[in-house]
Design a protein around this motif. Sequence first.
Motif: not given
Length: 314
Positions: A84-96
Amino acid sequence: MPKTSARLLALLSLLQARRDWPGALLAERLAISERTVRRDVDRLRELGYPITAVKGPDGGYRLDAGSQLPPLLFDDEQAVALAVALQVATTSGAGIAEAAARALTTVRQVLPARLRHRVDTLRVSAVPAPHEAQVDSAVLLAISAASHAGEVLRFDYAGAEVPRRVEPHHLVTWGGRWYLVAFDLDRDDWRTFRVDRITPKVPTGPRFTEREVPGGDVSAFVWSRFRGVDASGEWPCRGEAVVHLPAREVAQYAREGAVRELGPDRCLLSSGSWSWMALAASLAHFDAEVEVVGPQELRDAFTLLAARCARAVR
């Protein structure tokens, strides 16, 4: 007694959860003997986990950081949380986004078939905010490093003519954007800065003694700044009005307001906002009659709002 592999996984999960674990407490949590705990610790050491013995009356164990990456073990809940964390991280806006997608693929490849199936069935669609701003991950790291080291951060800020000097306190996300909470040395006050507008300058400034954010809570401070309330969390403008609707209907849209039933189709709504006009507008959005109870500032705001609405339809 659980099988050795499952027991080792449970033991490792406990060791990761806190710094020091007394041997007796580990034995109690795992429902095994302290002798078995010692044997299992030795097995984890053989796998490459740097577990040290803690001296003291009770004795115990500690999982330290090692020079090599040992095998990664995840229980079912950890595997799902990581996916879940890695999938949500794609839209974190952190360039990752790309790195997060690659990390999820790597983790998936080393998971057992049973956990891989659970992760594959999990599909999370994280929708970015319409105004989400992308942030360079290098900027996030530079700000975090200065905050961790307690060093003054110097940076150019888009729209500002001169560089800023701040004591960085915390990075936060709000409404699809990253913000830096910091004490501005030139303005002698706390400020929030959009990270996508920050260009850090090197080297950083001198070390500083960390200050306490107003109110002592970063989340409450940021919430108050963006909602227009003061440091105590109170709205600067508060008023009351009678709304000709059932209390249960009004309560669904009252947010932080308090609703008191006056009858089957009338209720008293006490609410607040950052300005009297904003408060009047929020009360007027109900499709019902509204009677202002007070204060006079709220009555004046309704009078002005009515005049503007009348001019709008001419």
